[in-house]
Motif scaffolding. Structure first.
Motif, short mmCIF file in Angstrom:
data_model
loop_
_atom_site.label_atom_id
_atom_site.label_comp_id
_atom_site.label_asym_id
_atom_site.label_seq_id
_atom_site.Cartn_x
_atom_site.Cartn_y
_atom_site.Cartn_z
N LEU A 38 1.56 16.00 3.95
CA LEU A 38 0.13 15.77 3.76
C LEU A 38 -0.36 16.46 2.49
O LEU A 38 -1.26 15.94 1.81
N ASP A 39 0.22 17.60 2.15
CA ASP A 39 -0.18 18.27 0.92
C ASP A 39 0.26 17.47 -0.30
O ASP A 39 -0.49 17.35 -1.28
N LEU A 40 1.46 16.92 -0.27
CA LEU A 40 1.91 16.10 -1.38
C LEU A 40 1.08 14.83 -1.49
O LEU A 40 0.78 14.35 -2.59
N LEU A 41 0.71 14.27 -0.35
CA LEU A 41 -0.14 13.08 -0.35
C LEU A 41 -1.50 13.39 -0.97
O LEU A 41 -2.01 12.64 -1.81
N ALA A 42 -2.09 14.51 -0.58
CA ALA A 42 -3.40 14.89 -1.12
C ALA A 42 -3.33 15.14 -2.62
O ALA A 42 -4.31 14.89 -3.34
N ALA A 43 -2.16 15.60 -3.10
CA ALA A 43 -2.00 15.85 -4.53
C ALA A 43 -1.63 14.60 -5.31
O ALA A 43 -1.48 14.66 -6.54
N GLY A 44 -1.46 13.48 -4.64
CA GLY A 44 -1.11 12.24 -5.30
C GLY A 44 0.34 12.14 -5.73
O GLY A 44 0.69 11.30 -6.57
N LEU A 45 1.20 12.97 -5.14
CA LEU A 45 2.60 13.00 -5.55
C LEU A 45 3.48 12.06 -4.73
O LEU A 45 4.63 11.80 -5.12
N ILE A 46 3.01 11.61 -3.58
CA ILE A 46 3.78 10.65 -2.77
C ILE A 46 2.82 9.57 -2.28
O ILE A 46 1.60 9.80 -2.18
N PRO A 47 3.36 8.38 -1.97
CA PRO A 47 2.51 7.36 -1.34
C PRO A 47 2.24 7.74 0.10
O PRO A 47 2.89 8.62 0.67
N ASP A 48 1.25 7.07 0.68
CA ASP A 48 1.02 7.30 2.11
C ASP A 48 2.30 6.96 2.86
O ASP A 48 2.83 5.85 2.74
N PRO A 49 2.82 7.89 3.66
CA PRO A 49 4.11 7.65 4.32
C PRO A 49 4.11 6.44 5.26
O PRO A 49 5.20 5.93 5.58
N TYR A 50 2.94 5.99 5.70
CA TYR A 50 2.88 4.87 6.63
C TYR A 50 2.79 3.52 5.93
O TYR A 50 2.88 2.48 6.58
N LEU A 51 2.61 3.53 4.63
CA LEU A 51 2.33 2.30 3.90
C LEU A 51 3.62 1.55 3.57
O LEU A 51 4.57 2.12 3.04
N ASP A 52 3.64 0.27 3.91
CA ASP A 52 4.74 -0.62 3.54
C ASP A 52 6.10 0.06 3.78
O ASP A 52 6.41 0.42 4.90
N ARG A 53 6.89 0.27 2.70
CA ARG A 53 8.23 0.84 2.86
C ARG A 53 8.31 2.27 2.34
O ARG A 53 9.39 2.76 1.96
N ALA A 54 7.18 2.96 2.34
CA ALA A 54 7.16 4.33 1.81
C ALA A 54 8.08 5.26 2.58
O ALA A 54 8.63 6.22 2.00
N GLU A 55 8.26 5.01 3.85
CA GLU A 55 9.16 5.85 4.65
C GLU A 55 10.54 5.93 4.00
O GLU A 55 11.16 7.01 3.96
#
Length: 828
Positions: A38-55
């Motif tokens: 969640l910290d990486l997501l808030a910093a814009g460093l990763i896509p939302d883990p639930y989106l498309d094939r982000a997992e």
């Protein structure tokens, strides 16, 4: 007691592992409580883990180590003061340092940790650096597995080798996103003389109605040599009792009695009065509190009746002496990222359970011991809680380091949860005794430990010691009198049963092959609602086999089972929109079919706990409420099948009979009308009878042969009506029925808070639904899966804040029924 929270100002960095270049070397602000993802997501460093094939893009995080750093200020410890650094939860394998000195290491997500930092704070600087370094939980688990030897488990990762939420490592409905972080509050606690280490109220009710709160307290003293005398006071309902704690003693018990206590009942059986309990610790002769503990309790008795009978071994929850039919669902973590689950979100979810007439939630063993918010809300709503210990679908080593960790977490959590009247029973594990019996484990284990002593020795002894007011079951499924090599743990005659042949191998009509004493797992899959699906999955074109859709279908051969499950019942879908509606409809039909069967056998069958209420992300799953909190058609099907009064047609002795289920405290006495009708509304045979069903009972009504013997099975039905309760029994499957595929006319108009959709049926329309989320993401309809007879008009209310064209709510992809899946079929 002075508490200083340490939540603001944390920094996060990756310290080892296959870290991508754009993350390596970066330091980002960290939210505590929280997690690295969640910290990486808030910093814009990763896509939302639930989106498309982000997992798939985030697999690197499985083997990454992390460091949390905080610089904070605090006063040095006073000469007579104890200062503790308290972590309520660390996820999971961590080393804690203060100013470079190691305070300790952890390897258990399910417990808290306390460090005495008096000496570490020193007497000089007010500024300190706190560091929590997290190892990859996966690599730690693999190391333990290499040392202790492999034990069988479902899914690829050895989640059974570390005390971490099992579904962190992926499940057949959950993502493989292995979290790490400070997931519960952290603080400094300053105290002197003594503190309340554990407060454990055991609540019972005497035969004369007197409520009894027996408060067991463990005291920690700042002076390990013993210290001064103390006084303990407990207050409930204005009644105060005190007891002395002599010098050197570290435990005490004080009992408060409340005459004529108002009883706490499960929802649907009575009210849920809660009483404030305050426990105060003072030094003897000094009125100034050293520590105070406050919680709420409820007066009730609860047990599970397993007295053998002529059939086998029942499993009937009994509250205040009254047997309860458990109408429930399994509960999984409501978000894979646990710190996003707020109290408000829990309230919404439990309200959805109550809205579907549920009275029990089973906290499943692959998740966590839930938060205080969860149990508080269940206390308030009257929802019984069946609590699994966190063991699921695996053989677990009994050697160190796991044995001590299991004991520590169990002691902490059993004591923590004692105040909650909603907590009805403890369960040792999910499916592990079944797994040992049927899943080939003995051959793989070759004599190694697999968890049996947890379930039959350690956990029951802890419950008996710390919470003897509650029932303990060794496993689910489980025969309460079963030796490991005796009667099969999933035997329908004994204890609890899981029904997974349906879904995995056979049609849902096979629910009727078994009459379990208590069915604690059964279910059927379907995709999430349209708004949830299209928010998170953007395949072009979107199909059941498109890449991102398949990544959000975790069940083995899940889509094949969906199609196989529909084939005997519904026409083959022509479009993806039809497939989406048909699978959702079939899920609701399948689960309701099972529930009605189980309820029809009360009191022989004493519970139906569907898999599952909720989802932890947007996924095709067994849930009734999807990952964006939207109710699927299944939720409405559950509300119908769990209704306090139910009419259902069931086979008995080779012929169909009408079963009337009355789950009220009052008798159900009214006129019962039975009609054999055509789809066009012609009444071919009609009978009126007197219905009289005693309270909390089931009655059987034998329809005349002329009512259940159709002349044309493809165009006729049996309609049974008692007051506002109706059931429609069809004589063939939808795919073979001569439905009018377009039987509905509708008009939608704006009303306060949303829209009203007025629907009229020109011919019988089965399972009428307004799929309102297709029009507006926040839109929710009040009712769904309604059978409408020819000539009937029904109004559906859609609540939404969106300004929409009312006509969109009558679009053929929004206003749906089972008929809309059919081409017109004409048979002689």
């Amino acid at each position: 007691m002075i508490r200083q929270t340490l939540h603001d100002g944390w920094q996060l960095s990756a310290t080892a592992g296959p870290v991508p270049a754009h993350v390596a070397g970066r330091t980002v602000s960290a939210t505590v409580p929280g997690s690295a993802h969640l910290d990486l997501l808030a910093a814009g460093l990763i896509p939302d883990p639930y989106l498309d094939r982000a997992e798939e893009e985030l697999v690197w995080a499985h083997r990454t180590d992390w460091r949390y750093d905080l610089v904070f200020e605090t006063e040095p410890a006073a000469p007579d003061e104890r200062v503790d650094l308290v972590f309520d939860g660390l996820d999971t394998v961590a080393t804690v340092e203060l100013d470079g000195a190691v305070l300790g290491s952890t390897a258990n997500m399910h417990r808290g940790y306390r460090f005495d930092v008096r000496a570490a704070l020193g007497s000089g600087s007010r500024e300190h650096r706190l560091t929590v370094s997290f190892r990859s939980a996966l690599e730690y688990a693999e190391e333990v597995e290499r040392r202790l030897g492999r034990r069988d488990h479902v899914y690829p990762h050895p989640f059974n080798m570390v005390r971490k939420m099992a579904c962190s490592f992926g499940w057949d409905w959950g993502p493989d996103l292995q979290t790490a972080g400070i997931w519960k509050p952290v603080r400094l606690e300053r105290w002197h003389t003594a503190r309340l280490a554990t407060v454990r109220p055991l609540v019972t009710v005497d035969a004369d109605g007197t409520g009894r709160v027996e408060v067991h307290v463990d005291v920690e003293r700042s002076d390990p040599a013993g210290g001064a005398g103390l006084e303990l006071a407990a207050t409930v309902a204005g009644r105060v009792e005190r007891v002395a704690v002599p010098a050197g003693e570290t435990s005490a018990t004080v009992t408060v009695t409340v005459p004529d206590a108002r009883l706490w009942w499960p929802v649907g059986h009575g009210e849920q009065p809660l009483y404030d309990l305050a426990v105060t610790l003072t030094a003897a002769g000094d009125g100034e509190p050293l520590d105070v503990h406050e919680c709420r309790v409820g007066f009730r008795t609860v047990t599970v009746d397993t007295t053998p009978d002529e059939i086998g071994t029942p499993f009937t929850i009994v509250v205040n002496g009254e047997p309860i039919f458990a109408k429930g669902a399994n509960w999984i973590p409501d978000d894979h990222f646990l710190t996003r689950v707020t109290r408000e979100r829990v309230e919404r979810r439990v309200d959805q359970a109550v809205g579907a007439h549920m009275n029990l939630l089973r906290v499943w063993g692959g998740g966590i011991y839930e938060t205080e918010d969860f149990y508080d809300v269940c206390d308030e709503r009257g929802v019984l809680v069946w609590q699994d210990f966190p063991f699921a679908c695996a053989s677990y080593p009994e050697e160190e380091p796991l044995w001590s960790e299991v004991e520590a977490e169990a002691r902490e959590n059993v004591a923590r949860l004692t105040p909650h009247p909603s907590l009805a029973l403890w369960n040792g594990a999910n499916e592990n005794m079944w797994g040992f019996r049927d899943w080939g484990w003995p051959d793989q284990l070759r004599g190694r430990t697999w968890g049996l002593r947890y379930y039959t020795e350690l956990l029951p002894s802890i419950v008996a010691e710390l919470d003897p007011t509650r029932f303990y079951s060794a496993n689910s499924p489980y025969n309460p009198d079963m030796p490991v090599d005796g009667v099969h743990p999933n035997d329908e005659r004994h204890g609890t049963r899981h029904e997974w042949e349906v879904w995995n191998r056979v049609d849902y009509t096979h629910y009727r092959d078994h009459v379990p004493r208590f069915c604690s797992e059964f279910g059927f899959q379907a995709p999430p609602t349209w708004a949830t699906l299209t928010r998170w999955i953007h395949d072009e074109p979107l199909t059941p086999t498109s890449p991102a859709f398949l990544l959000h279908q975790k069940a083995e051969e899940g889509n094949e089972k969906l199609d196989r499950g529909m084939a005997p019942h519904l026409p083959a879908p022509r479009t993806f929109e039809d497939w989406h509606w048909a699978t959702q409809l079939n899920q609701a039909r399948a689960v309701a079919f099972g529930i009605e069967h189980f309820r029809s056998w009360w009191p022989r069958t004493a519970g139906a706990v569907v898999w599952q209420l909720n989802d932890c992300w947007p996924v095709t799953s067994w849930a009734a409420v999807d990952g964006d909190e939207r109710p699927k058609p299944l939720w409405y099907g559950l509300r119908h099948a769990y209704a306090p009064r139910l009419l259902t047609v069931q086979p008995r002795d080779g012929r169909p009979v009408l079963i009337a289920v009355n789950d009220h405290d009052e008798p159900w006495r009214c006129e019962l009308r039975l009609e054999r009708q055509t789809f066009s509304g012609a009444v071919l045979r009609s009978v009126k009878l007197s219905l009289d069903v005693p309270a909390r009972s089931v009655e059987r009504v034998e329809p005349a042969p002329s009512l259940v013997g159709p002349e044309n099975a493809h165009e006729e039905m049996l309609v049974a009506t008692a007051q506002d309760v109706r059931t429609v029994h069809l004589f063939a499957e939808d795919r073979d029925l001569a439905y009018d595929p377009e039987p509905l006319e509708a008009e939608a108009v704006a009303v306060e808070g949303g829209y009203r959709v007025d629907v009229t049926a020109s011919s019988f329309a089965r399972d009428v639904a307004v799929l309102a989320d297709r029009v507006a993401p926040d839109a929710v309809v009040d009712e769904m899966l309604v059978p409408m007879l020819a000539g009937e008009t029904r109004s559906f209310t859609v609540r939404t804040a969106a300004d929409i064209d009312p006509a969109a709510l009558t679009d053929p992809l929004v206003l749906r029924s089972a008929n809309s899946l059919s081409a017109r079929v004409v048979r002689s």
